[in-house]
Design a protein around this motif. Structure first.
Motif, PDB file in Angstrom:
ATOM      1  N   UNK A 158      19.002  19.304  -3.835  1.00 12.31           N
ATOM      2  CA  UNK A 158      19.624  20.530  -4.336  1.00 12.31           C
ATOM      3  C   UNK A 158      18.652  21.691  -4.167  1.00 12.31           C
ATOM      4  N   UNK A 159      19.193  22.893  -4.179  1.00  9.59           N
ATOM      5  CA  UNK A 159      18.338  24.067  -4.068  1.00  9.59           C
ATOM      6  C   UNK A 159      17.777  24.430  -5.440  1.00  9.59           C
ATOM      7  N   UNK A 160      18.533  24.095  -6.513  1.00  9.70           N
ATOM      8  CA  UNK A 160      18.047  24.429  -7.860  1.00  9.70           C
ATOM      9  C   UNK A 160      17.086  23.333  -8.310  1.00  9.70           C
ATOM     10  N   UNK A 161      15.810  23.654  -8.249  1.00 10.21           N
ATOM     11  CA  UNK A 161      14.845  22.624  -8.618  1.00 10.21           C
ATOM     12  C   UNK A 161      14.057  22.974  -9.860  1.00 10.21           C
ATOM     13  N   UNK A 203       0.812  -1.218   0.000  1.00 12.77           N
ATOM     14  CA  UNK A 203       0.000   0.000   0.000  1.00 12.77           C
ATOM     15  C   UNK A 203       0.843   1.264   0.000  1.00 12.77           C
ATOM     16  N   UNK A 204       1.886   1.235   0.826  1.00  7.35           N
ATOM     17  CA  UNK A 204       2.718   2.445   0.945  1.00  7.35           C
ATOM     18  C   UNK A 204       4.181   2.096   0.702  1.00  7.35           C
ATOM     19  N   UNK A 205       4.800   2.806  -0.254  1.00  6.43           N
ATOM     20  CA  UNK A 205       6.189   2.524  -0.614  1.00  6.43           C
ATOM     21  C   UNK A 205       7.045   3.770  -0.399  1.00  6.43           C
ATOM     22  N   UNK A 206       8.247   3.540   0.119  1.00  7.22           N
ATOM     23  CA  UNK A 206       9.258   4.599   0.162  1.00  7.22           C
ATOM     24  C   UNK A 206      10.191   4.383  -1.022  1.00  7.22           C
ATOM     25  N   UNK A 207      10.344   5.433  -1.801  1.00  2.70           N
ATOM     26  CA  UNK A 207      11.208   5.408  -2.969  1.00  2.70           C
ATOM     27  C   UNK A 207      12.483   6.162  -2.589  1.00  2.70           C
ATOM     28  N   UNK A 208      13.616   5.465  -2.612  1.00  2.62           N
ATOM     29  CA  UNK A 208      14.852   6.059  -2.092  1.00  2.62           C
ATOM     30  C   UNK A 208      15.815   6.454  -3.208  1.00  2.62           C
ATOM     31  N   UNK A 209      16.348   7.664  -3.110  1.00  2.00           N
ATOM     32  CA  UNK A 209      17.410   8.093  -4.016  1.00  2.00           C
ATOM     33  C   UNK A 209      18.465   8.833  -3.199  1.00  2.00           C
ATOM     34  N   UNK A 210      19.673   8.918  -3.742  1.00  5.68           N
ATOM     35  CA  UNK A 210      20.715   9.627  -2.988  1.00  5.68           C
ATOM     36  C   UNK A 210      20.473  11.132  -2.991  1.00  5.68           C
ATOM     37  N   UNK A 211      20.274  11.697  -4.194  1.00  8.20           N
ATOM     38  CA  UNK A 211      20.074  13.144  -4.306  1.00  8.20           C
ATOM     39  C   UNK A 211      18.843  13.435  -5.161  1.00  8.20           C
ATOM     40  N   UNK A 212      17.996  14.371  -4.714  1.00 13.51           N
ATOM     41  CA  UNK A 212      16.869  14.803  -5.529  1.00 13.51           C
ATOM     42  C   UNK A 212      17.165  16.219  -6.035  1.00 13.51           C
ATOM     43  N   UNK A 213      16.973  16.401  -7.354  1.00 12.73           N
ATOM     44  CA  UNK A 213      17.203  17.733  -7.930  1.00 12.73           C
ATOM     45  C   UNK A 213      15.850  18.332  -8.320  1.00 12.73           C
ATOM     46  N   UNK A 214      15.343  18.052  -9.514  1.00 12.70           N
ATOM     47  CA  UNK A 214      14.011  18.573  -9.860  1.00 12.70           C
ATOM     48  C   UNK A 214      12.911  17.617  -9.401  1.00 12.70           C
ATOM     49  N   UNK A 215      13.280  16.361  -9.147  1.00 17.81           N
ATOM     50  CA  UNK A 215      12.287  15.361  -8.778  1.00 17.81           C
ATOM     51  C   UNK A 215      11.709  14.652  -9.988  1.00 17.81           C
ATOM     52  N   UNK A 216      12.219  14.942 -11.196  1.00 19.08           N
ATOM     53  CA  UNK A 216      11.689  14.317 -12.417  1.00 19.08           C
ATOM     54  C   UNK A 216      11.825  12.796 -12.363  1.00 19.08           C
ATOM     55  N   UNK A 217      12.979  12.313 -11.915  1.00 22.21           N
ATOM     56  CA  UNK A 217      13.204  10.870 -11.846  1.00 22.21           C
ATOM     57  C   UNK A 217      12.283  10.219 -10.818  1.00 22.21           C
ATOM     58  N   UNK A 218      12.224  10.811  -9.610  1.00 23.06           N
ATOM     59  CA  UNK A 218      11.354  10.259  -8.562  1.00 23.06           C
ATOM     60  C   UNK A 218       9.899  10.274  -9.013  1.00 23.06           C
ATOM     61  N   UNK A 219       9.484  11.358  -9.687  1.00 21.63           N
ATOM     62  CA  UNK A 219       8.103  11.466 -10.151  1.00 21.63           C
ATOM     63  C   UNK A 219       7.756  10.393 -11.170  1.00 21.63           C
ATOM     64  N   UNK A 220       8.682  10.131 -12.093  1.00 19.48           N
ATOM     65  CA  UNK A 220       8.453   9.109 -13.120  1.00 19.48           C
ATOM     66  C   UNK A 220       8.413   7.719 -12.494  1.00 19.48           C
TER      67      UNK A 220
END
Ligand SMILES: [Zn+2]
Length: 218
Positions: free
Chosen positions: A214-217, A176-193
């Protein structure tokens, strides 16, 4: 048994903060003071994610830790500090989120995985899941396309670059609930996809957990 060995080791070489080497802490890789010195940024709002939490800003020291972790020097004894410190940042991010049914890393394409030898997000996610005693699956989500690096692309180009790049392939009941883990998030495009592929498979809630943002999103 393992716990007995672990506590014996703790007596022989008491754990200290990986960053300042001084302040003794029970089990954390970073002491409270060093953690406090790395303020957690405002989590980015990312499409398809219920929330995204990051442990620190991707600047200065943290950027150096990520680089040291992702591109370790070819020595016989690799430095455990960068991975441990990023793990502490990931734990801090995770503590703000509701407990998951499954932890899944953002996968690399098999070709990329072969050339690099390991998935940095996968290593961080595995250790975090172990510490938090929650289920972990490194192969539930796969990367179908070997997308070019996101570096240098603006937000829209990043989204296009990773659209439909992921697929959920885990058999059995969908968590039901998943945590998606990445080292660094920039714009979030990858996590969103990646989150979109999870939703398509029936996952109801997806939370992003990252060591740094990152601050530049864009
Ligand atoms: Zn410290």
């Amino acid at each position: 048994m393992f716990e007995a060995i672990a506590s014996a080791l703790d007596l022989l070489c008491p754990r200290v903060c990986f960053r300042c080497q001084r302040t003794p802490e029970e089990s954390a890789a970073l002491c409270r003071r060093c953690l406090a010195g790395q303020p957690a940024p405002e989590p980015p709002a990312i499409p398809n994610l219920d929330a995204c939490a990051a442990g620190a800003g991707y600047t200065g020291e943290v950027e150096a830790w990520v680089r040291a972790f992702k591109y370790p020097p070819a020595t016989l004894l690799p430095d455990p500090a960068p991975e441990a410190m990023l793990g502490a940042l990931l734990d801090r991010a995770a503590r703000s989120l509701p407990e998951p049914a499954l932890v899944v890393p953002v996968p690399l394409h098999p070709r990329r995985l072969r050339s690099r030898g390991f998935n940095p997000a996968g290593l961080l996610a595995r250790q975090m899941a172990k510490r938090m005693e929650v289920p972990f699956d490194p192969v539930a989500l796969v990367r179908l396309r070997d997308t070019p690096s996101q570096t240098g692309l603006d937000a829209r180009a990043r989204r296009r670059n990773v659209a439909r790049a992921f697929r959920w392939v885990r058999a059995g009941t969908t968590p039901k609930r998943v945590w998606l883990v990445d080292d660094v998030v920039t714009t979030g495009a990858t996590l969103g996809a990646a989150a979109r592929a999870l939703h398509a498979a029936g996952v109801r809630e997806v939370f992003g957990v990252c060591a740094a943002a990152t601050e530049r999103r864009g």
